[in-house]
Design an enzyme around this catalytic site. Structure first.
Site, mmCIF file in Angstrom:
data_model
loop_
_atom_site.group_PDB
_atom_site.id
_atom_site.type_symbol
_atom_site.label_atom_id
_atom_site.label_comp_id
_atom_site.label_asym_id
_atom_site.label_seq_id
_atom_site.Cartn_x
_atom_site.Cartn_y
_atom_site.Cartn_z
ATOM 1 N N ILE A 16 34.578 35.965 22.865
ATOM 2 C CA ILE A 16 33.245 36.560 22.769
ATOM 3 C C ILE A 16 33.225 37.940 23.423
ATOM 4 C CG2 ILE A 16 30.827 36.322 23.476
ATOM 5 C CD1 ILE A 16 31.238 33.271 23.335
ATOM 6 N N ARG A 36 41.578 40.971 33.738
ATOM 7 C CA ARG A 36 42.594 40.862 34.788
ATOM 8 C C ARG A 36 43.998 41.107 34.249
ATOM 9 N NH1 ARG A 36 41.799 34.983 37.163
ATOM 10 N NH2 ARG A 36 41.702 34.597 34.904
ATOM 11 N N ASP A 61 39.299 41.982 38.311
ATOM 12 C CA ASP A 61 39.252 40.576 38.684
ATOM 13 C C ASP A 61 37.900 40.363 39.345
ATOM 14 O OD1 ASP A 61 39.434 38.050 39.731
ATOM 15 O OD2 ASP A 61 41.322 38.382 40.805
ATOM 16 N N VAL A 62 36.994 39.672 38.658
ATOM 17 C CA VAL A 62 35.619 39.540 39.157
ATOM 18 C C VAL A 62 35.543 38.729 40.445
ATOM 19 C CG1 VAL A 62 34.690 39.759 36.820
ATOM 20 C CG2 VAL A 62 35.066 37.473 37.789
ATOM 21 N N ASN A 88 30.431 38.893 31.219
ATOM 22 C CA ASN A 88 30.873 37.867 30.281
ATOM 23 C C ASN A 88 31.967 36.969 30.851
ATOM 24 O OD1 ASN A 88 31.509 36.746 27.431
ATOM 25 N ND2 ASN A 88 33.437 37.706 28.065
ATOM 26 N N TYR A 164 30.824 23.632 35.773
ATOM 27 C CA TYR A 164 30.488 24.679 34.813
ATOM 28 C C TYR A 164 28.991 24.707 34.527
ATOM 29 C CZ TYR A 164 30.387 27.393 30.496
ATOM 30 O OH TYR A 164 30.099 28.340 29.537
ATOM 31 N N LYS A 168 26.091 27.776 35.442
ATOM 32 C CA LYS A 168 25.226 28.485 34.503
ATOM 33 C C LYS A 168 23.750 28.359 34.907
ATOM 34 C CE LYS A 168 28.456 30.171 31.989
ATOM 35 N NZ LYS A 168 28.724 31.630 32.022
ATOM 36 N N THR A 199 36.095 29.087 21.308
ATOM 37 C CA THR A 199 36.944 29.963 22.128
ATOM 38 C C THR A 199 37.930 29.085 22.887
ATOM 39 O OG1 THR A 199 35.571 29.857 24.126
ATOM 40 C CG2 THR A 199 34.972 31.515 22.472
#
Length: 241
Positions: A16, A36, A61-62, A88, A164, A168, A199
């Site tokens: 995405i 990354r 790298d977040v 994202n 997960y 969110k 994905t």
């Protein structure tokens, strides 16, 4: 800043994220491809450029403070500013993740990327966004984070990926808080759900293509100045919290 809009898309080397970058690039925007992995990042940039997009790689790298700061400096040097940030990048943490069996370390790792990573990158980019004429922030969320949908009888949201899903829900709450704090600025910040998209995040089990999943982010990134802020949307409209 120049008239050409500048966007950073995190996790843009595939799926995405790549399609968001491609969609914004097709509008004539200059796109920072945040990722990354150097090889995948370079490959994505080459592919975008071959398609006519003005793209450049952004090592990012977040989950790392120094990486986010360096990314902001690189964008300032290469592009002179930033108009749109699309958060994202995300991980699932692996399955199964039932609340009674999930390893707390998994929850911590998922939140570090999916939530704290958004805070880290957003705050690093805010000085540039504040200088933009039409700044936008898009947080890629998911309807699985909707407490309303999760608790509505008759709605099957599938498995319960505790880490997960909670990340969110956390991200949605964070989006609202950013919108409240930034309400006296020109920055519009919203959460977007791409739908059940195929994905590598879900083993390519989704029913939508990455191109379709990117549509909501592109729409939120290109909102008019009187557009909404602090909302949660998918292709069908508003998603309940």
């Amino acid at each position: 800043m120049s008239e050409q809009k500048i966007a950073l898309v995190t996790g843009a080397n595939k799926g995405i994220g790549y399609e968001i970058a491609a969609g914004l690039g097709s509008l004539g925007w200059r796109i920072g491809v945040g990722a990354r992995d150097r090889r995948r990042r370079d490959t994505a940039v080459e592919k975008l450029r071959a398609a006519g997009a003005d793209a450049f790689g952004v090592p990012l790298d977040v989950a790392d403070d120094a990486s986010a700061s360096a990314a902001a400096e690189l964008i300032a040097d290469r592009a002179g500013g930033l108009d749109v940030l699309v958060n994202n990048a995300a991980i699932t943490g692996g399955m199964p993740q039932t609340p009674t069996t999930v390893d707390p370390a998994t929850v911590r790792t998922v939140v570090e990327t999916n939530v704290i990573g958004v805070v880290r990158v957003t705050n690093a980019m805010l000085p540039m966004l504040r200088r933009s004429a039409s700044p936008r922030i898009v947080n890629m969320s998911s309807s699985v984070g909707s407490l309303t949908l999760q608790t509505t009888p008759g709605i099957d949201m599938g498995p319960v990926p505790a880490a997960y899903l909670a990340s969110k829900t956390f991200l949605n709450a964070l989006t609202v808080q950013y919108a409240r704090e930034l309400s006296d600025t020109d920055i519009l910040i919203n959460a977007g759900c791409p739908g059940f998209t195929a994905t590598d995040l879900n083993g390519f089990q989704g029913t939508r293509t990455p191109h379709q999943g990117a549509a909501v982010a592109i729409r939120l990134a290109t909102l008019p100045d009187d557009g909404p802020s602090g909302g949660f949307f998918d292709d069908g409209g508003t998603v309940p919290w």
